[in-house]
Write a protein that holds these residues in place. Structure first.
Motif, PDB file in Angstrom:
ATOM      1  N   UNK A  20     -40.772 102.619   4.896  1.00 30.21           N
ATOM      2  CA  UNK A  20     -40.528 101.950   3.625  1.00 30.21           C
ATOM      3  C   UNK A  20     -39.803 100.632   3.829  1.00 30.21           C
ATOM      4  N   UNK A  21     -38.846 100.620   4.755  1.00 30.23           N
ATOM      5  CA  UNK A  21     -38.131  99.387   5.055  1.00 30.23           C
ATOM      6  C   UNK A  21     -39.063  98.320   5.626  1.00 30.23           C
ATOM      7  N   UNK A  22     -40.030  98.734   6.472  1.00 30.72           N
ATOM      8  CA  UNK A  22     -41.001  97.778   7.010  1.00 30.72           C
ATOM      9  C   UNK A  22     -41.832  97.171   5.883  1.00 30.72           C
ATOM     10  N   UNK A  23     -42.184  97.976   4.890  1.00 30.47           N
ATOM     11  CA  UNK A  23     -42.933  97.471   3.734  1.00 30.47           C
ATOM     12  C   UNK A  23     -42.084  96.489   2.933  1.00 30.47           C
ATOM     13  N   UNK A  24     -40.814  96.833   2.715  1.00 32.97           N
ATOM     14  CA  UNK A  24     -39.913  95.939   1.980  1.00 32.97           C
ATOM     15  C   UNK A  24     -39.732  94.620   2.718  1.00 32.97           C
ATOM     16  N   UNK A  25     -39.610  94.693   4.052  1.00 33.24           N
ATOM     17  CA  UNK A  25     -39.444  93.487   4.852  1.00 33.24           C
ATOM     18  C   UNK A  25     -40.637  92.553   4.696  1.00 33.24           C
ATOM     19  N   UNK A  26     -41.849  93.113   4.781  1.00 30.83           N
ATOM     20  CA  UNK A  26     -43.050  92.292   4.649  1.00 30.83           C
ATOM     21  C   UNK A  26     -43.134  91.664   3.258  1.00 30.83           C
ATOM     22  N   UNK A  27     -42.818  92.448   2.221  1.00 26.72           N
ATOM     23  CA  UNK A  27     -42.865  91.924   0.847  1.00 26.72           C
ATOM     24  C   UNK A  27     -41.857  90.793   0.676  1.00 26.72           C
ATOM     25  N   UNK A  28     -40.653  90.987   1.198  1.00 30.05           N
ATOM     26  CA  UNK A  28     -39.634  89.942   1.070  1.00 30.05           C
ATOM     27  C   UNK A  28     -40.049  88.676   1.811  1.00 30.05           C
ATOM     28  N   UNK A  29     -40.635  88.844   2.992  1.00 33.25           N
ATOM     29  CA  UNK A  29     -41.076  87.696   3.777  1.00 33.25           C
ATOM     30  C   UNK A  29     -42.168  86.925   3.046  1.00 33.25           C
ATOM     31  N   UNK A  30     -43.112  87.655   2.430  1.00 34.10           N
ATOM     32  CA  UNK A  30     -44.202  87.004   1.693  1.00 34.10           C
ATOM     33  C   UNK A  30     -43.665  86.300   0.442  1.00 34.10           C
ATOM     34  N   UNK A  31     -42.727  86.942  -0.254  1.00 37.99           N
ATOM     35  CA  UNK A  31     -42.155  86.330  -1.456  1.00 37.99           C
ATOM     36  C   UNK A  31     -41.393  85.052  -1.135  1.00 37.99           C
ATOM     37  N   UNK A  32     -40.864  84.945   0.081  1.00 43.24           N
ATOM     38  CA  UNK A  32     -40.131  83.747   0.485  1.00 43.24           C
ATOM     39  C   UNK A  32     -41.026  82.699   1.133  1.00 43.24           C
ATOM     40  N   UNK A  33     -42.327  83.022   1.265  1.00 41.94           N
ATOM     41  CA  UNK A  33     -43.253  82.100   1.912  1.00 41.94           C
ATOM     42  C   UNK A  33     -43.758  81.059   0.917  1.00 41.94           C
ATOM     43  N   UNK A  34     -43.928  79.843   1.408  1.00 39.48           N
ATOM     44  CA  UNK A  34     -44.494  78.776   0.569  1.00 39.48           C
ATOM     45  C   UNK A  34     -45.990  78.596   0.812  1.00 39.48           C
ATOM     46  N   UNK A  35     -46.525  79.304   1.810  1.00 42.54           N
ATOM     47  CA  UNK A  35     -47.944  79.168   2.146  1.00 42.54           C
ATOM     48  C   UNK A  35     -48.785  80.305   1.593  1.00 42.54           C
ATOM     49  N   UNK A  36     -48.235  81.501   1.573  1.00 42.04           N
ATOM     50  CA  UNK A  36     -48.990  82.673   1.158  1.00 42.04           C
ATOM     51  C   UNK A  36     -48.536  83.097  -0.242  1.00 42.04           C
ATOM     52  N   UNK A  37     -49.472  83.152  -1.184  1.00 41.67           N
ATOM     53  CA  UNK A  37     -49.200  83.501  -2.586  1.00 41.67           C
ATOM     54  C   UNK A  37     -48.048  82.677  -3.180  1.00 41.67           C
ATOM     55  N   UNK A  38     -48.121  81.340  -3.108  1.00 43.22           N
ATOM     56  CA  UNK A  38     -47.042  80.520  -3.671  1.00 43.22           C
ATOM     57  C   UNK A  38     -46.961  80.694  -5.188  1.00 43.22           C
ATOM     58  N   UNK A  39     -45.741  80.830  -5.682  1.00 46.85           N
ATOM     59  CA  UNK A  39     -45.533  80.987  -7.122  1.00 46.85           C
ATOM     60  C   UNK A  39     -45.801  82.381  -7.640  1.00 46.85           C
TER      61      UNK A  39
END
Length: 832
Positions: free
Chosen positions: A77-96
């Motif tokens: 579950x922590x690995x899933x949370x880490x990936x979600x947080x990383x994507x949410x902080x990304x400006x290239x993948x799913x911006x906005x």
């Protein structure tokens, strides 16, 4: 499933006649939740077991009572949370766009897994005011999970018709690749179809033909073991017993398993077991001292440090098996160990998790128990338990890749994530390529892991090879035997055979009612008082008494025998003579005779002749992969270089004569530069032919059993006969051109016309190789090699003697003729 849905949702009408969709069963609440623009579902077993509540059917069904906290699924579950947080902080993948999540605990129950999957799709609201709310879109776009195959199969069956993707990080059952049953299922771990085949090849590789098998009694174990046994039987491996087990089985079942293993004769046991089943089995195996067996495992447990820590009696020492290749996800370890933000949740689950993680209790004053009290500010530094263990990083990486696959699919288009999930192909920040095949599976690659005990009872998981299903079948398995430690800390590969191999002079007789791996060894003539014959292996031949097999003599042209010694001596003698002539020419390099006959080409010709003499040595000795490839290519290139030099010298003579004719300026067309280019060009063509030959179908060593009945001829197969004859044909073409040009120039008006010598040398060269062909084809065994060496030496000596010996005679014995005036004819003096 339809009845379950009817029980879950109830349609009724309120007073104004408007239909209302009412939920009549209380669904479980999500254990972890965070809102976002797009919601992802997570299904994990935060508890590994449960207690059933008795249902008297006079009120709503009670929820399961979960027990045995499972810290491993907290890591997932922590690995899933880490990936979600990383994507949410990304400006290239799913911006906005932000990703949210809902995560549920299944407690290891298949029924609860299906229940929470439907909760993820339908929500958990008690009542909706309109009928259309019963058919509203799913609240999550993708479901991540489950960890095991059986609950994953149940979930995929339930939500498959709704086309909501489910991505598993650890469900390996090959059954899940069936797109007719599970159209919306994908995974980031290879299918057991490949693992089963890899295990069978691994067992075959070590020569184990008599084995036992233990499996988990679920989709993972039953399907995996079924495929393994089918492949093993094709490879000639016999299974003495195959036992199924599940962690909830009664103790009598475990005692029966131990008895079967102890009374069996096989010493190698192949397992398709989950780590939770090993938790139960290992305790009983230790009590009964079930040591000395060679265990072969799957990715479900072979790299599990928690099982290794439990193995106090060293039951599993020396185990070998397949594991997901090592992986690294930058920043994930630090994220997992930073658990303080988790304490902000007031859920019962996190209180339980925190207490298990730090071995403490909240509200200790009220409980009256003797424990350390939890403060909520505990630090993981120095804590060692299954949560701080990062040995499952390859599986965490699978969760991480699954979330990123969803993000990349959503990045392309939001409306149809399943369709685009099956088509994504991207590279993670660590360089891993992520994609799915037509069955929703990733590429199959495994590490071969060996349990090697170290000091203080520590077990090290050592990589001793790889299995890559993407390679050709003969190259898929790569094992490094030298670094393997076996059961009982032995360095010798264990033997697990129903019978030892029958000695020569005996034959196999199958034992009635037993597998083909079990047999009696009966001496010839002892069966039914009659003589029973069998054919010796190809490498053997029957003795004079016809009662046993003896190894055949191996034939090849060796340095020790007389013929090999003579040919070697002749080759070295020719090389020495060439070196002596080169020395003479170098010392007299400024003399008219040497200069008139193009000294640069003369020295290059001497070098090539030395190589021709030496290349004959590659034909002597036992053939090997390298010698077979080298002998013909080295010979072909050396001879083309030699003939190219002779051809260049011939053309020089012709050009020199043409240059004396009025109005002709031909020297510029074949000066020193053009001579060098022509030699290199002719040689380069032969090099290209040899490279193509070695690339397409190179020569290789073989054992010829057909030439003699009682002997084995070790020789080189040409690989491609077209390549061999192309090399010879090109040499012959250049030799014919050289002969023709030399023949045309033989009567030019000079006192020492080199063309005459070249003509005679080419005549010898062509004669040797024309007679070589029938002699080579008709010579048996090693004599064909001797014929080829003789042809190389004879033609080399022909060129050396005809072209250089007359010149050496004049240089050393007739120096008065070594003058410019004497060498040139009257008509050629002006050109020089």
């Amino acid at each position: 499933m339809q009845g379950f849905l009817i029980r879950l949702l109830h349609l009724k009408y309120i007073s104004n006649g408007e239909p209302v969709c009412t939920q009549i069963v209380d669904l479980e609440d999500a254990q972890l939740i965070q809102n976002g623009d797009i919601m992802l579902g997570g299904i994990f077993s935060f508890h590994s077991s449960w207690k059933n509540n008795k249902d008297n059917y006079d009120k709503k069904s009670l929820q399961l009572q979960c027990t045995s906290l499972n810290l491993r699924d907290f890591q997932f579950a922590q690995a899933m949370l880490f990936a979600i947080e990383e994507i949410n902080n990304s400006t290239d993948l799913l911006p906005g766009i932000t990703l949210g999540y809902k995560m549920y605990d299944t407690c290891g129950s298949i029924a609860r897994s299906v229940s929470v999957a439907l909760a993820l799709l339908n929500g958990n609201e008690n009542e909706a005011s309109h009928l259309k709310a019963c058919t509203r879109p799913a609240q999550v776009q993708v479901i991540m999970g489950e960890t095991s195959s059986s609950p994953t199969a149940a979930i995929a069956t339930a939500i498959g018709p709704l086309h909501i993707p489910i991505i598993s990080h650890f469900a390996t059952c090959a059954c899940l690749s069936d797109k007719t049953k599970y159209p919306s299922f994908l995974r980031t771990i290879p299918s057991d179809y490949y693992q089963s085949r890899a295990l069978a090849q691994l067992v075959k590789y070590f020569g184990w033909t008599w084995i036992g098998a233990v499996r988990t009694n679920d989709d993972y174990g039953n399907n995996g073991m079924s495929t393994f046994i089918a492949i093993a039987q094709q490879l000639g491996i016999c299974v003495e017993y195959s036992i199924s087990f599940f962690r909830t089985d009664p103790s009598e079942k475990i005692r029966n398993i131990i008895e079967i293993i102890k009374t069996s004769t096989s010493k190698v046991i192949v397992t398709f077991l989950s780590n939770m089943d090993w938790d139960v089995l290992l305790h009983e195996f230790s009590i009964n001292n079930l040591t000395g067996y060679q265990w072969v495992g799957t990715e479900g447990w072979i790299s599990d440090s928690q099982i290794a820590a439990m193995d106090k009696n060293h039951i599993l020492d020396g185990a070998i098996g397949l594991s997901i290749p090592k992986a690294h996800v930058g920043g994930l370890r630090e994220f997992m160990l930073n658990v303080k933000p988790l304490n902000s949740s007031n859920s019962v689950l996190f209180r339980e998790f925190w207490e298990a993680l730090f071995s403490c209790k909240f509200n200790l004053s009220n409980s009256g128990e003797i424990h350390k009290e939890c403060t909520g500010d505990e630090d993981l530094t120095g804590v060692e338990n299954s949560f701080t263990d990062m040995s499952l990083m390859p599986i965490f990486n699978n969760v991480y890749k699954g979330v990123y696959a969803v993000a990349h699919a959503l990045h392309k288009i939001l409306n149809y994530p399943l369709k685009h999930l099956q088509r994504i192909h991207f590279k993670t920040k660590e360089g891993d390529h992520v994609y799915f095949n037509a069955n929703g599976d990733p590429p199959a690659k495994y590490e071969i892991i060996n349990w090697q005990p170290r000091e203080k009872g520590i077990v090290e998981f050592v990589s001793v090879g790889i299995y890559d299903a993407s390679l050709p079948e003969e190259k898929q398995l790569d094992v490094r035997n030298m670094s393997v430690i076996w059961a009982k800390n032995s360095l010798q590969v264990p033997v697990s055979l129903c019978n030892e191999k029958c000695p020569h002079g005996t034959r196999k007789v199958l034992q009635k009612g037993k597998p083909i791996c079990c047999y009696h060894c009966v001496r010839l003539g002892e069966l039914n008082n009659s003589i029973t014959c069998f054919k010796c292996f190809p490498e053997f031949w029957s003795n004079e008494g016809r009662d046993t097999c003896i190894k055949k003599e191996e034939l090849f042209l060796s340095y020790e025998e007389i013929m090999g010694t003579l040919l070697t001596t002749t080759s070295l003698f020719g090389t020495c003579i060439t070196a002596v002539i080169a020395t003479i020419f170098f010392r007299h390099r400024k003399s008219p005779l040497v200069r008139a006959n193009n000294s640069e080409l003369s020295f290059l010709l001497l070098l090539s002749l030395a190589l021709c003499f030496l290349c004959s040595l590659t034909f002597i000795g036992q053939p090997s992969q390298w010698s077979c490839m080298l002998r013909h290519t080295a010979f072909g290139i050396a001879f083309v270089l030699c003939i190219s030099c002779v051809l260049g010298k011939t053309i020089v003579v012709l050009m020199a004569f043409k240059a004396t004719m009025p109005g002709r300026n031909v020297k510029k067309w074949f000066g020193p530069t053009q001579q060098r280019v022509s030699v290199l060009g002719f040689t380069f063509i032969q090099i290209v032919i040899c490279i193509l030959w070695l690339t397409i179908a190179p020569p290789f060593p073989i054992k010829n059993f057909k030439e003699f009945k009682d002997k084995i001829v070790l020789e080189c197969d040409l690989g491609s006969t077209i390549g061999f004859w192309s090399v010879l044909g090109y040499i012959g073409l250049l030799a014919m051109l050289c002969f023709i040009f030399a023949f045309l120039a033989r009567k030019l008006p000079d006192n020492f016309n080199e063309a005459k010598l070249i003509t005679f040398s080419m005549l010898i060269f062509c004669s040797v190789w024309i007679t070589f062909i029938p002699a080579y084809v008709s010579s048996p065994g090693k004599f064909s090699v001797a014929v080829e060496i003789f042809a190389i030496l004879a033609s080399s000596f022909g060129l050396l003697i005809c072209i250089f010996i007359p010149k050496c005679y004049i240089i050393l014995l007739k120096p008065e003729k070594n003058t410019k005036k004497n060498i040139m004819g009257k008509g050629l003096q002006k050109s020089f």
